[in-house]
Scaffold this motif. Structure first.
Motif, PDB file in Angstrom:
ATOM      1  N   CYS A  21      -0.079   6.075   2.086  1.00 40.63           N
ATOM      2  CA  CYS A  21       0.742   7.104   2.722  1.00 40.63           C
ATOM      3  C   CYS A  21       2.143   6.538   2.809  1.00 40.63           C
ATOM      4  O   CYS A  21       2.386   5.417   2.368  1.00 40.63           O
ATOM      5  CB  CYS A  21       0.181   7.466   4.099  1.00 40.63           C
ATOM      6  N   CYS A  56      -4.676   0.395   8.562  1.00 38.91           N
ATOM      7  CA  CYS A  56      -5.276   1.665   8.976  1.00 38.91           C
ATOM      8  C   CYS A  56      -6.600   1.831   8.241  1.00 38.91           C
ATOM      9  O   CYS A  56      -6.884   1.080   7.320  1.00 38.91           O
ATOM     10  CB  CYS A  56      -4.330   2.802   8.619  1.00 38.91           C
ATOM     11  N   CYS A  58       0.848  -1.190   0.000  1.00 38.75           N
ATOM     12  CA  CYS A  58       0.000   0.000   0.000  1.00 38.75           C
ATOM     13  C   CYS A  58       0.882   1.236   0.000  1.00 38.75           C
ATOM     14  O   CYS A  58       1.832   1.325   0.767  1.00 38.75           O
ATOM     15  CB  CYS A  58      -0.909   0.020   1.217  1.00 38.75           C
ATOM     16  N   LYS A  61      -7.557   3.931   6.037  1.00 34.64           N
ATOM     17  CA  LYS A  61      -7.544   4.347   4.629  1.00 34.64           C
ATOM     18  C   LYS A  61      -7.033   3.268   3.675  1.00 34.64           C
ATOM     19  O   LYS A  61      -7.119   3.421   2.467  1.00 34.64           O
ATOM     20  CB  LYS A  61      -6.767   5.638   4.431  1.00 34.64           C
ATOM     21  N   LYS A  77       0.916  -5.543   2.309  1.00 42.30           N
ATOM     22  CA  LYS A  77      -0.485  -5.921   2.449  1.00 42.30           C
ATOM     23  C   LYS A  77      -0.751  -7.244   1.744  1.00 42.30           C
ATOM     24  O   LYS A  77       0.118  -7.800   1.058  1.00 42.30           O
ATOM     25  CB  LYS A  77      -1.410  -4.865   1.796  1.00 42.30           C
ATOM     26  N   SER A 134       3.679   5.180   5.046  1.00 37.47           N
ATOM     27  CA  SER A 134       3.927   4.035   5.930  1.00 37.47           C
ATOM     28  C   SER A 134       4.333   2.818   5.098  1.00 37.47           C
ATOM     29  O   SER A 134       4.946   1.885   5.606  1.00 37.47           O
ATOM     30  CB  SER A 134       2.683   3.679   6.737  1.00 37.47           C
ATOM     31  N   TRP A 135       3.910   2.813   3.826  1.00 37.79           N
ATOM     32  CA  TRP A 135       4.304   1.778   2.870  1.00 37.79           C
ATOM     33  C   TRP A 135       4.192   0.374   3.468  1.00 37.79           C
ATOM     34  O   TRP A 135       5.163  -0.391   3.545  1.00 37.79           O
ATOM     35  CB  TRP A 135       5.717   2.058   2.327  1.00 37.79           C
ATOM     36  N   CYS A 136       2.980   0.079   3.886  1.00 38.40           N
ATOM     37  CA  CYS A 136       2.721  -1.213   4.526  1.00 38.40           C
ATOM     38  C   CYS A 136       2.713  -2.340   3.506  1.00 38.40           C
ATOM     39  O   CYS A 136       2.247  -2.179   2.380  1.00 38.40           O
ATOM     40  CB  CYS A 136       1.358  -1.192   5.207  1.00 38.40           C
ATOM     41  N   VAL A 169       1.562   4.332  10.363  1.00 38.49           N
ATOM     42  CA  VAL A 169       0.198   4.486  10.857  1.00 38.49           C
ATOM     43  C   VAL A 169      -0.399   3.142  11.295  1.00 38.49           C
ATOM     44  O   VAL A 169      -0.924   3.017  12.406  1.00 38.49           O
ATOM     45  CB  VAL A 169      -0.706   5.179   9.816  1.00 38.49           C
ATOM     46  N   SER A 170      -0.303   2.131  10.446  1.00 36.31           N
ATOM     47  CA  SER A 170      -0.909   0.845  10.809  1.00 36.31           C
ATOM     48  C   SER A 170      -0.285   0.299  12.088  1.00 36.31           C
ATOM     49  O   SER A 170      -0.992  -0.129  13.015  1.00 36.31           O
ATOM     50  CB  SER A 170      -0.716  -0.191   9.694  1.00 36.31           C
TER      51      SER A 170
HETATM   52 FE1  SF4 Z   1      -1.635   2.114   3.380  1.00 36.45          FE
HETATM   53 FE2  SF4 Z   1      -2.633   2.658   5.754  1.00 36.45          FE
HETATM   54 FE3  SF4 Z   1      -0.239   1.538   5.545  1.00 36.45          FE
HETATM   55 FE4  SF4 Z   1      -0.616   4.088   4.872  1.00 36.45          FE
HETATM   56  S1  SF4 Z   1      -0.811   3.177   6.924  1.00 36.45           S
HETATM   57  S2  SF4 Z   1       0.519   2.575   3.683  1.00 36.45           S
HETATM   58  S3  SF4 Z   1      -2.652   3.983   3.925  1.00 36.45           S
HETATM   59  S4  SF4 Z   1      -2.179   0.629   4.948  1.00 36.45           S
END
Ligand code: SF4
Ligand code: MGD
Ligand code: MGD
Length: 813
Positions: free
Chosen positions: A24, A56, A21, A58, A30, A26-28, A195-196
């Protein structure tokens, strides 16, 4: 009983596929549940040690983005030759072949006229594959003008860490082992870069640690914190140096890192000069100079009227923070730093990490974890004579000029000044731009005083935009190229760190492309290279074919999909190829890596940088020899003194103060009598940067932002002030700053510091899609904060200013 047999409707219809993702930074990592080629659900990739299975709010909006009916479905060309905000471009569909042919013709025209430098590539958000389109292609074509969005993103925040401890980059925070978090204009539960993971861990954090948040508004993190310090915009530097004063006078600095008086007696006493010889520093440099020149008189009582935080709260937070040292962190976000004099606030807030030994320490503020990306080969062999000449030109953003030092990495002109590019183009200074390709960006919307971009783009004779959605930027384009969505439709990879771990996470084409999209950073440059070769300029294509081969088979790419895949394999080879293993997770090869979707680093090596920081002295510099050298070389380049540089760049420091973390008064634009409020801009919890306003869930869930309302764009007032102005919830209002005005809705809310108006960034699109705009191409939905914010810079870092700058007045409409 119900059972999930293959024939049953409960049997799994699809599979979870790894993804990344980029909603944002955070580049999680997924996973997306894919059924018949369609993504239907998103969750965290449990294999990532950075974010695990957390998500998160979003993240899920990505589904609405991928299947947004307003996406561009085919290449298009403009048929209205007139450009401007009030000119409908009258786009019509064309083939990929015609689109790329047109672009290649324009590039060849520049080559024929020996004007290769008049080509510009603009990058907004990106993956690490950007090296191909952003860097190599621009250089081989012979232009110095690869312009990134970095300085409308976060450069000022990197200034403090670089000029104290040698990191021009983000920090990661060891929140699970911390005992005190002091946030400066960062709201980790809503934004910033973890964020996550923060959402997942914050409950545990609050069990073990205290949290104090310095913010002009009650952010999501402040709402859950032990202390909210409602700062006057731009007052952070005063609070930070007062905290440093308290930490020293109370004898709470961390001696293992900072050192001590040779005889153990604390001579840091209010107003008293200290003999530098009496203090022996360990891993720091210049503490006593900092005390003597800046800190000795800077009590909380001195700071209170400047920052608006009660002296006793400053003192309490400083004492509790330092008493928990070294497992504490000063978490510095953009709020205090993306200001005209933000470089020094960035230093002052970050320097607290040095005082309490928090940098590089357990529970502290860490550098990013080590990663092992492989670069793509050097392009120099592929520069022809025209390119060599073109590359020597000054860049269009004017970085490095006297008034724009932009000292990224210690170098004069080392970093981009994104928003100044518009002025460079408008004034043809140093020259005009004739051909531009831009991707994944929307500067007329995302940059302060974006109206300058509207005029600048109107002036560029040929503009191509690579984008998923028609946007305010696209409105001025000659050609639109429909792009893949970053999460599900393309190859790519990014690195990020949080909580002591780093990961490298892959984007993969895991769903069917509904329309004929092509990937910005690899597929499109490949197609352009093919066309250029057919027209007699084959340097780019030869570079791609000869230098970017499949690391497994040694084969050269033969089409754009192979090129995209080989670029990704090549640049990530150190992670998946057992023969090139360098650390972290081990894989048995490419397929194995793709299946996992993410590589995790080794655990963080705490304290490894103590004494080996990438500063001039190797130490944590309270007196920054590194900044002294950088400023001296910039001043010398222009034949002026350092004081003159500071004066031109709007800073107050003179003499040695320029090298020390210190307080500078905020530089705010507008007469307070006419414009009584200061704008406090911040990101929505649902902002996928500027890209989520066409998702229905964005509007439906808008009240996730503290104080906000569903389906509304509210400007929030302190209730006492709002009532004095005769405002009530739901009133339509106009906000006006010295540079522009917007319309939105009033809301009275306790979480607003008097003297400020607090408003989310995200709405106000006039050309994005049917849900983002009221009337596409004409009327915005809500108001864009950037119409209120003047274009100005923290010139030492090159960063655009979003905070503490715009004064506002309000009228009911
Ligand atoms: Fe995506 Fe949310 Fe991770 Fe940001 S914090 S990269 S929007 S999953
Ligand atoms: P976005 O605004 O996200 O990026 O600013 P930009 O780099 O300009 O716009 C990206 C555009 O790319 C979209 O408008 C759309 O045209 C296209 N697009 C959308 N999705 C995709 C995709 O998946 N692939 C491709 N190729 N294109 C896509 C971001 C910048 O904005 C940043 S990083 C920050 S931190 C700033 N934040 C900020 C703020 O907090 N307040 C205010 N007032 N302004 C801000 N502007 C900055
Ligand atoms: P913001 O989230 O814009 O920046 O992350 P941060 O650097 O943390 O937060 C700025 C904060 O500063 C706001 O909470 C605002 O209220 C506060 N502020 C304003 N003025 C002042 C002031 O004078 N002093 C203090 N102390 N605070 C002030 C940026 C990072 O976020 C970036 S660069 C990107 S590109 C990502 N974008 C993004 C997104 O678009 N949406 C969400 N939800 N998260 C994101 N995370 C990333």
């Amino acid at each position: 009983a119900l059972s999930a047999t293959a024939a049953s409707p409960l049997a799994p219809q699809g599979e979870w596929r790894p993804a990344t993702c980029q909603g944002c930074t955070s580049w999680c990592s997924k996973e997306v549940y894919v059924v018949n080629g369609r993504g239907v659900k998103i969750r965290g990739n449990a294999r990532s040690k950075v974010n695990g299975s957390a998500s998160c709010p979003k993240a899920h909006l990505a589904l609405q983005q991928v299947y947004d009916p307003d996406r561009i479905k085919t290449p298009m060309k403009r048929t209205n030759p007139n450009k401007g905000r009030n000119e409908d471009p009258k786009f019509v569909p064309i083939t990929w072949d015609e689109a790329i042919e047109t672009i290649a013709d324009k590039l060849m025209e520049l080559r024929a006229a020996n004007e290769t430098h008049k080509y510009m590539l603009i990058r907004g958000r990106y993956t690490n594959l950007n090296a191909v389109l952003y860097d190599r292609m621009t250089k081989i074509l012979g232009s110095p003008n690869n312009i990134s969005h970095s300085s409308i993103c976060a450069e000022a925040e990197k200034f403090g860490p670089y000029y104290t401890e040698g990191i021009w980059g983000y920090r990661q925070y060891d929140i699970l082992n911390t005992r005190y978090i002091l946030c400066w204009g960062a709201d980790p539960l809503s934004s910033n870069r973890a964020v996550s993971a923060s959402l997942r861990d914050w409950g545990d954090v609050l069990d073990r640690a205290k949290v104090a948040v310095v913010e002009p508004r009650l952010s999501a993190t402040a709402a859950k914190a032990d202390e909210w310090l409602p700062v006057i915009p731009g007052g952070d530097g005063a609070a930070a140096v007062a905290m440093a004063h308290v930490i020293l006078t109370e004898g709470l600095w961390f001696r293992e890192f900072v050192g001590d008086f040779t005889d153990g007696e604390n001579r840091f006493k209010l107003g008293q000069w200290v003999d530098p010889e009496s203090f022996e520093e360990k891993y720091t440099h210049g503490l006593v100079t900092w005390w003597n020149m800046e800190l000795k008189d800077k009590t909380p009582e001195w700071a209170e009227p400047l920052c608006g935080i009660p002296a006793e709260q400053i003192r309490r937070v400083a004492v509790e923070f330092a008493s928990a040292a070294p497992h504490v962190m000063s978490w510095v976000g953009g709020g205090p730093c993306m200001q005209v004099r933000g470089a020094y606030a960035s230093m002052a807030c970050h320097a607290l990490n040095g005082l309490v030994g928090a940098c590089d320490n357990v529970g502290g503020a860490l550098a990013y974890s080590k990663s092992f990306n492989q670069g793509i080969p050097d392009p120099k062999e592929y520069y022809d004579d025209a390119a060599k000449v073109g590359l020597k030109n000054e860049k269009i953003d004017q970085r490095g000029r006297l008034e724009l030092p932009s000292l990224n990495g210690g170098k004069s002109g080392g970093g981009v000044v994104t928003n100044n590019t518009a002025d460079g183009i408008l004034n043809s200074d140093p020259y005009d731009i004739k051909v531009c390709i831009a991707y994944w960006n929307n500067f007329p919307f995302s940059s302060p005083q974006g109206e300058r971009w509207e005029r600048a783009l109107t002036k560029i004779p040929f503009l191509a935009h690579i984008t998923t959605n028609a946007s305010e930027f696209s409105w001025f384009a000659d050609i639109l190229l429909p792009d893949t969505h970053s999460m599900m439709e393309r190859w790519g990879f990014v690195n990020v760190s949080a909580g002591g771990w780093g990961h490298c996470t892959l984007m993969q084409p895991i769903v069917d492309r509904v329309w004929d999209y092509k990937a910005d950073e690899t597929e499109i440059p490949w197609l352009i290279a093919e066309k250029l070769a057919a027209k007699g300029f084959d340097y780019l294509q030869r570079y791609f074919i000869e230098q970017i081969k499949d690391p497994e088979t040694g084969k050269s790419p033969t089409n754009e999909q192979e090129f995209s895949l080989y670029c990704t394999k090549l640049m990530t080879q150190n992670y998946w190829d057992p023969a090139k293993y360098k650390g972290g997770d081990r894989f048995n090869g490419w397929e194995d890596f793709c299946k996992a979707g993410v590589w995790n680093s080794d655990p963080y090596k705490f304290r490894a940088r103590w004494g080996k920081m990438k500063t001039k002295t190797g130490m944590f510099e309270f007196y920054s020899e590194t900044l002294k050298e950088a400023l001296a070389s910039h001043a010398e380049k222009h034949g002026v003194s350092i004081d003159r540089v500071l004066e031109v760049c709007k800073y107050q420091a003179r003499g040695d103060m320029a090298f020390l973390p210190h307080y500078e008064e905020p530089y705010v634009l507008g007469d307070p009598n006419e414009y009584p409020f200061v704008l406090v801009d911040y990101k929505s919890r649902l902002n996928r940067e500027g890209r989520s306003a066409n998702c229905s869930w964005y509007h439906e869930l808008k009240d996730l932002d503290p104080g906000d309302e569903q389906y509304q764009d509210v400007a929030k007032f302190n209730p006492a002030e709002g009532r004095r102005l005769g405002l009530k919830d739901g009133d339509r209002i106009r906000l006006t700053s010295p540079v522009g005005s917007i319309e939105c809705t009033a809301k009275l809310w306790e979480g607003v510091r008097p003297g400020t108006i607090s408003k989310c960034y995200g709405l106000g699109h006039w050309a994005y899609g049917r849900l983002a705009s009221k009337v596409f191409g004409k009327t915005p939905l809500g108001g864009n904060n950037n119409d209120l914010i003047p274009a100005d810079y923290d010139r030492l870092s090159g960063a655009s200013v979003f905070y503490g700058l715009a004064r506002l007045k309000v009228e009911k409409i």
